[in-house]
Write a protein that holds these residues in place. Structure first.
Motif, short mmCIF file in Angstrom:
data_model
loop_
_atom_site.label_atom_id
_atom_site.label_comp_id
_atom_site.label_asym_id
_atom_site.label_seq_id
_atom_site.Cartn_x
_atom_site.Cartn_y
_atom_site.Cartn_z
N ASP A 172 4.13 -1.78 30.28
CA ASP A 172 3.13 -0.99 31.29
C ASP A 172 3.90 -0.01 32.15
N VAL A 173 4.96 0.70 31.61
CA VAL A 173 5.53 1.49 32.05
C VAL A 173 5.49 2.98 31.14
N SER A 174 5.11 3.99 31.74
CA SER A 174 5.02 5.37 30.56
C SER A 174 5.84 6.44 31.29
N ILE A 175 7.30 6.06 31.20
CA ILE A 175 8.01 6.80 31.58
C ILE A 175 8.73 7.54 30.20
N THR A 176 8.86 8.70 30.04
CA THR A 176 9.25 9.34 28.74
C THR A 176 10.63 10.03 29.19
N PRO A 177 11.78 9.46 28.77
CA PRO A 177 13.10 10.05 29.14
C PRO A 177 13.35 11.38 28.77
N ASN A 178 14.34 12.17 29.68
CA ASN A 178 14.44 13.52 29.19
C ASN A 178 15.82 13.56 29.01
N VAL A 179 16.42 14.63 29.00
CA VAL A 179 17.82 14.95 28.57
C VAL A 179 18.82 14.43 29.53
N LEU A 180 18.36 14.42 30.76
CA LEU A 180 19.28 13.75 31.87
C LEU A 180 19.45 12.37 31.56
N LEU A 192 31.48 1.94 28.13
CA LEU A 192 31.69 0.67 27.99
C LEU A 192 32.41 0.85 26.46
N GLY A 193 32.95 1.86 25.76
CA GLY A 193 33.55 1.75 24.63
C GLY A 193 32.46 1.52 23.52
N LEU A 194 31.19 1.89 23.82
CA LEU A 194 30.32 1.64 22.61
C LEU A 194 30.04 2.88 22.00
N VAL A 195 30.82 3.73 21.51
CA VAL A 195 30.61 5.26 21.32
C VAL A 195 29.56 5.40 20.06
N ASP A 196 29.63 4.25 19.02
CA ASP A 196 28.74 4.32 17.83
C ASP A 196 27.27 4.33 18.44
N ARG A 197 27.13 3.34 19.49
CA ARG A 197 25.72 3.10 20.13
C ARG A 197 25.43 4.55 20.83
N ALA A 198 26.13 5.03 21.43
CA ALA A 198 25.96 6.50 22.08
C ALA A 198 25.44 7.48 21.08
N VAL A 199 26.26 7.67 19.88
CA VAL A 199 25.78 8.51 18.78
C VAL A 199 24.33 8.29 18.33
N GLU A 200 24.13 6.89 18.31
CA GLU A 200 22.68 6.48 17.81
C GLU A 200 21.82 7.12 18.67
N ILE A 201 21.94 7.16 20.29
CA ILE A 201 21.34 7.79 21.17
C ILE A 201 20.85 9.15 20.86
N LEU A 202 22.06 9.74 20.76
CA LEU A 202 22.08 11.38 20.41
C LEU A 202 21.23 11.57 19.22
N ARG A 203 21.01 10.78 18.16
CA ARG A 203 20.37 10.91 16.85
C ARG A 203 19.00 10.75 17.23
N GLU A 204 18.47 9.88 18.33
CA GLU A 204 17.29 9.40 18.48
C GLU A 204 16.58 10.85 19.31
N MET A 205 17.42 11.33 20.09
CA MET A 205 16.69 12.46 20.88
C MET A 205 15.78 13.46 20.44
N PRO A 206 15.98 14.04 19.34
CA PRO A 206 14.90 14.78 18.66
C PRO A 206 13.66 14.35 18.50
N ALA A 207 13.52 13.17 18.16
CA ALA A 207 12.31 12.56 17.89
C ALA A 207 11.68 12.23 19.15
N LYS A 208 12.22 12.20 20.13
CA LYS A 208 11.52 12.25 21.45
C LYS A 208 11.34 13.31 22.29
N ASN A 209 11.58 14.16 21.48
CA ASN A 209 11.32 15.76 22.18
C ASN A 209 12.31 16.41 23.15
N SER A 210 13.49 15.71 23.12
CA SER A 210 14.75 16.13 23.79
C SER A 210 15.81 16.56 23.09
N ALA A 211 15.99 17.84 23.46
CA ALA A 211 17.28 18.50 22.70
C ALA A 211 18.47 18.21 23.40
N PRO A 212 19.50 17.70 22.94
CA PRO A 212 21.13 17.57 23.58
C PRO A 212 21.59 18.96 23.99
#
Length: 641
Positions: A172-180, A192-212
């Motif tokens: 029920d929430v229609s919020i699209t995340p931006n680069v911030l 948190l030391g979860l750098v691999d998960r952070a890298v995954e977020i980086l790879r997801e950004m282009p698919a969500k129309n957000s450029a790093p």
């Protein structure tokens, strides 16, 4: 009317001025975020519908869906938020709901920031969830980022990830995340030391129309460097340039910091060249990072050269720059060069602080340049730098080393008269000096004085007292002090135990020494016996002729992973010469000891004993040589020929 709106938009509303206009009723806002702390009469006023004067809301024009007086509500929210009056904000919200006023997301963001300032992130999260259902205010990525940011600023990284995930997965929430948004959650994962998960977020950004952007890459690089994954961080530098995102000085500084901490100065130098090619000029952080890296590697002359280059480039060195070089020179035993840099620093208008002076004084005393240290002390005072407890401690400790205990006591009196309370380190230095000069009575008097003044003694103070009393044979006083230490809840360490064991053994009470030794075995890892403890007991047992018990203790020592050292060997060699008839040279004993150590894969300990045997012209047996060659020539794991 103009005056009225100036009052409304001010940091706090002035009820006296408002009342003077038309004798209006107005409540004084509660200054506490806890309603229970408010005055009951003020609370009663705010509960009435006339708590906020009606005249305030008749001045704003009507525009679109906004009603007359809406802007006044928004001004009140801004005012209460700036003062942290959250109870009054809720009252304004309730009034707005009753009157079907229009709620602006901007107002909620203002309140979120106030909650963040007050370190109340959960209140902000709760208000965010209430925005739609209770206040009919549409949430956008702006309010989402505002709440996410204040959670992170509070250091609640797990909570930030939880909040982000709940909003992103809500149907029920229609919020699209931006680069911030992505930058904030990447920061949380890295913290948190979860750098691999952070890298995954980086790879997801282009698919969500957000450029790093540069902040995305900098955050990830910093996270990778902190996990010693510098190669991957440098690959990200290449990637960001390929993607058209140009690195800043901050980007290069992050990578330089990682390389310098690792000691990879060659790659750091190449990176600086790359930095110039990209048009990024080094700043103070760049120079400080490189200077720190050079000092860590002992390349102090290059660090000084870089300091000169920094000055020539019109980049102003700061306290950190000078302090890093001076500290590096002092640690390398180059106090004179450290003083030259200090004088250069002063000439350029940067007065040295207490940290720098304590480092220089410590270096001079370690190099036994006592006269220069006293001169530096006078110069420091002349330059207007007031010593703190650390500087006082270093100077008094140095005076004690020099044998000037009377001067040290005078400095102690000066320190207390200046309102600075001596710490445990300062008292420990003076106590140690009293025992060194055979003034145990003075030490005991000072100990009583420390107790009377309420000085916070620690385990180190007790250790100094125990060692001094035991060395002077005052075992009774030492035992009283030991019991006092235990009674106060202090955990004795290995040094304290060894000191008391030594005291008992010196007086011939080996039984008590062994009791304390057995007590150590049941303590935690901080007070397990070391080779010094074992040597004290082995020497005592050998002196009383208990060779069988000494051998058993030696076996126990090796079983517990403690290798015998040269002191251990000399104890047994002496006993074999003096306690056996005919005397033995100890060749058989040392030979057997070497074989047992090799069998336990303790090659270093065995090699040292072999060296001792050769020094004493005790030829090892052929079998011992054979084992030595086998173990010393055995390929080590991870070593490629």
């Amino acid at each position: 009317m103009i005056m009225l709106f100036r009052i409304i938009r001010s940091k706090r509303l002035n009820p006296i001025l408002l009342g003077a206009k038309k004798n209006l009723s107005f409540s004084v806002p509660c200054k506490s975020s806890n309603p229970t702390l408010c005055d009951s009469s003020a609370r009663k006023q705010l509960d009435t519908e006339t708590a906020i004067p009606e005249e305030i809301f008749k001045s704003a024009p009507k525009s679109g869906s906004y009603k007359l007086g809406d802007s006044s509500f928004y001004s009140l929210i801004d005012s209460y938020a700036s003062s942290g009056d959250f109870w009054s904000i809720e009252k304004v919200f309730e009034r707005m709901k009753r009157e079907s006023r229009v709620f602006l997301e901007r107002s909620f963001i203002t309140v979120f920031k106030a909650y963040g300032k007050a370190r109340l992130p959960e209140k902000a999260i709760d208000l965010f969830y209430r925005m739609v259902d209770e206040f009919q205010c549409k949430r956008t990525v702006k309010s989402f980022n505002s709440v996410l940011n204040l959670i992170i600023q509070a250091g609640l990284y797990n909570r930030a990830v939880e909040f982000y995930s709940s909003i992103m997965s809500a149907k029920d929430v229609s919020i699209t995340p931006n680069v911030l948004s992505f930058n904030l959650i990447i920061k949380s994962f890295c913290k948190l030391g979860l750098v691999d998960r952070a890298v995954e977020i980086l790879r997801e950004m282009p698919a969500k129309n957000s450029a790093p952007d540069v902040f995305t890459y900098c955050t990830l690089m910093d996270g990778l460097c902190k996990q010693d994954r510098i190669g991957e961080a440098i690959c990200l530098l290449d990637e960001m340039q390929t993607e058209g995102c140009f690195p800043s000085s901050v980007t290069f500084n992050v990578l330089l910091n990682g390389l310098c901490k690792k000691g990879d100065l060659a790659r750091a130098s190449n990176l600086v060249d790359n930095m110039f090619l990209k048009g990024c000029l080094p700043n103070e952080v760049t120079y400080n990072t490189l200077i720190h890296g050079l000092c860590l590697k002992g390349k102090l002359d290059k660090a000084v050269q870089l300091l000169n280059r920094m000055v020539d480039s019109n980049c102003v060195p700061n306290d950190v720059t000078y302090g890093t070089i001076i500290n590096g020179l002092i640690k390398a035993g180059r106090a004179a060069d450290g003083i030259r840099v200090l004088n250069f620093m002063e000439e350029r208008g940067f007065p040295a602080n207490q940290h720098i002076y304590s480092s220089v004084l410590n270096g001079l005393f370690k190099e036994e340049k006592y006269e220069e240290a006293r001169r530096m002390w006078k110069e420091m005072l002349g330059r207007g730098c007031k010593p703190n407890e650390v500087v006082y401690g270093v100077f008094m400790d140095g005076l004690c080393q020099e044998g000037r205990s009377n001067e040290a006591e005078e400095i102690l009196q000066e320190m207390t008269s200046n309102g600075i309370k001596p710490n445990a380190f300062i008292y420990s230095s003076l106590l140690r000096n009293f025992f060194r000069t055979r003034s145990s009575e003075k030490a005991l008097l000072m100990w009583k004085d420390m107790e009377n003044k309420g000085c916070a003694v620690n385990e180190f103070c007790y250790s100094v007292m125990l060692q001094g009393l035991c060395q002077e044979g005052k075992l009774e006083e030492a035992t009283i002090l030991w019991n006092d230490m235990l009674g106060r809840g202090f955990m004795p360490d290995t040094v304290s135990y060894s000191t008391l064991i030594h005291g008992h053994c010196n007086l011939g009470d080996v039984k008590k020494g062994l009791e304390l030794f057995n007590e150590m075995l049941y303590r935690d890892s901080l007070c397990q016996p070391d080779v010094i403890t074992y040597n004290i007991l082995l020497d005592a047992l050998c002196k009383e002729g208990s060779m069988a018990r000494a051998i058993n203790l030696l076996n126990n020592m090796m079983d517990r992973g403690c290798d015998p050292d040269l002191g251990t060997c000399n104890i047994f060699l002496k006993a074999l010469r003096e306690k056996f008839d005919p005397p033995q040279d100890g060749r058989e004993f040392l030979d057997e000891l070497v074989l047992r150590l090799f069998k336990r894969e303790r090659t270093l300990g065995a090699s040292k004993i072999l060296e001792l045997m050769l020094q004493k012209h005790l030829q090892p047996k052929p079998l011992t040589w054979e084992k030595a060659v086998q173990h010393l020539c055995k390929p080590r794991k991870g070593v490629v020929n």
